[in-house]
Design an enzyme around this catalytic site. Sequence first.
Site, short mmCIF file in Angstrom:
data_model
loop_
_atom_site.label_atom_id
_atom_site.label_comp_id
_atom_site.label_asym_id
_atom_site.label_seq_id
_atom_site.Cartn_x
_atom_site.Cartn_y
_atom_site.Cartn_z
N CYS A 8 8.04 -8.35 -4.99
CA CYS A 8 8.16 -8.26 -3.39
C CYS A 8 8.56 -9.31 -2.63
O CYS A 8 8.23 -10.49 -3.45
CB CYS A 8 7.17 -7.11 -2.78
N ASN A 11 4.23 -11.24 -2.70
CA ASN A 11 3.67 -10.88 -3.79
C ASN A 11 2.08 -10.66 -3.25
O ASN A 11 1.04 -10.98 -3.88
CB ASN A 11 3.74 -11.61 -4.76
N ARG A 14 2.74 -5.40 -1.04
CA ARG A 14 3.53 -4.06 -1.78
C ARG A 14 3.53 -4.20 -3.18
O ARG A 14 3.07 -3.27 -3.88
CB ARG A 14 5.17 -3.82 -1.39
N SER A 15 4.09 -5.55 -3.98
CA SER A 15 3.85 -5.38 -5.27
C SER A 15 2.48 -5.54 -5.94
O SER A 15 2.26 -4.81 -6.98
CB SER A 15 4.88 -6.59 -5.72
N ASP A 125 7.78 -2.99 4.33
CA ASP A 125 6.76 -4.27 4.41
C ASP A 125 5.76 -3.86 5.39
O ASP A 125 6.07 -4.05 6.59
CB ASP A 125 7.52 -5.35 4.51
#
Length: 171
Positions: A8, A11, A14-15, A125
């Site tokens: 993403c 970081n 989301r990731s 996001d």
Amino acid sequence: MIRVLFVCTANICRSPMAEGIFRHLVAQAKLSHQIETDSAAISPMRIGEPPDARSQRTMLKRGIDIADLRSREVRRDDFLRFDYLLAMDRTNQAYLRSLCPRGQEHKLFMMLEFAPSIGVAEVPDPYAGGEEGFELVYRALDIAARNLLAHIRQQHRLAPDEPPTDGKTEP
């Protein structure tokens, strides 16, 4: 070893949430010795930082601790190291495509390709919003992560690790 990288923007939302969910599912399936996970950012702005506190709280509600994760920037050699690179949105995907060495394009996916029932292509996001945005992201990522694991198990014919036996059967 199958290696999966979630990507993403920074970081921190989301990731790492995707990595935490997927890592948890992999452990539950007893596939941790066959599947490795990581997450990365397309931007260097938060390198070395832990996941956003709201991400961590959302995950801890489900018994998943992601406090050990730290943001890092995605690198060109990640395409050689990882089998799957999953972008959270089209901006992340475009950046990954620009970095992708020729012949490695087949490794790049949008995360929500594995959650077609959601009806959207991008993981929103949640950074600029409140806790409810993180809950929404969690639900989308959970569906996608479950389907991704099923896909990987089928594509690579993975079975759970079996405990070693001494050849004797129990009564």
